[in-house]
Scaffold this motif. Sequence first.
Motif, mmCIF file in Angstrom:
data_model
loop_
_atom_site.group_PDB
_atom_site.id
_atom_site.type_symbol
_atom_site.label_atom_id
_atom_site.label_comp_id
_atom_site.label_asym_id
_atom_site.label_seq_id
_atom_site.Cartn_x
_atom_site.Cartn_y
_atom_site.Cartn_z
ATOM 1 N N THR A 166 1.002 -1.123 -0.126
ATOM 2 C CA THR A 166 -0.010 0.123 -0.096
ATOM 3 C C THR A 166 0.857 1.316 -0.147
ATOM 4 O O THR A 166 0.515 2.131 -1.099
ATOM 5 C CB THR A 166 -0.913 0.033 1.246
ATOM 6 O OG1 THR A 166 -1.577 -1.223 1.274
ATOM 7 C CG2 THR A 166 -1.875 1.160 1.201
ATOM 8 N N LYS B 203 -9.354 -5.410 2.369
ATOM 9 C CA LYS B 203 -9.147 -5.282 3.743
ATOM 10 C C LYS B 203 -10.696 -4.960 4.540
ATOM 11 O O LYS B 203 -10.704 -4.862 5.932
ATOM 12 C CB LYS B 203 -8.473 -3.829 4.080
ATOM 13 C CG LYS B 203 -6.946 -3.830 3.353
ATOM 14 C CD LYS B 203 -6.201 -4.918 3.826
ATOM 15 C CE LYS B 203 -4.968 -5.078 3.374
ATOM 16 N NZ LYS B 203 -3.826 -4.083 3.327
ATOM 17 N N ASP C 236 8.383 -1.983 11.131
ATOM 18 C CA ASP C 236 8.913 -3.208 10.957
ATOM 19 C C ASP C 236 9.762 -3.429 9.826
ATOM 20 O O ASP C 236 9.398 -2.572 8.718
ATOM 21 C CB ASP C 236 7.711 -4.191 11.091
ATOM 22 C CG ASP C 236 6.764 -4.248 9.975
ATOM 23 O OD1 ASP C 236 6.413 -3.275 9.371
ATOM 24 O OD2 ASP C 236 6.714 -5.392 9.417
#
Length: 238
Positions: free
Chosen positions: A43, A199, A70
């Motif tokens: 994204t 999503k 991360d």
Amino acid sequence: MKAKIKIFKNTGEIADEFANTLKTLAKAANGKAVHIALSGGSTPKIIFQYLKEKFGKELANPQFHFWWGDDRCVPPTDDESNYKWANELWLKEIEIPLTNIHRVLGENDPESEAIRYAQEIEKHLPFENNLPTFDFMLLGLGEDGHTASIFPNQMELLSSKNTCEVAFHPNTGQKRITLTGPVINNSKFIVFLAIGENKASKVKEILLDQQEDLPASHIQSNTGELIWWLDKNSAQNM
Ligand code: 6PG
């Protein structure tokens, strides 16, 4: 606590919101550093490209320090590296000084890198509630409800006493370095960026059903604001 939601028409609008948020944070910081943690996955790549094209060096503000919520334990040249794409598509293109880019050294031994990255964060960031405080935390949402690299089978990372931990992708076993829940929740401004049809079910399960077994359900800003940036597809069940 009811999370705030903003529904955007397209990625251009989201990128504009991201850019304006960075500019607002820079002004509010009165010349001090603004610590921004970027998310990985696909994204943000679209957003990074738009930011480069539309804003260019306008966002090359020396106050901005870029970190990662991360990253995968791979070299920085690997296509799996979250740093690689942010750098290639945006940061390098607008010539952000290397001193302001704090990547996870994915090529290092994971256990020692989790300690090293934590120490780098703790050295550079201000502390609130005895925890390092990011100014802006950009998070993605996995289709299994993970965020950063906190997966449903590693919920203990949501309450780790460490700033960073080694995580494992549940399917591939890929090692990653992730910020932990308390540090993420200590951020002043948290944005969940979740767009696309795929999503929609998780967005509903988290925001409406508040399903406890999903890591993203346990993210809330203890010191500031959490907002979900959605599009009409990911918000369709709301
Ligand atoms: C990563 C992430 C991860 C990502 C979500 C959403 O390293 O993969 O940081 O949390 O943000 O999986 O990824 P997509 O944007 O590809 O759906």
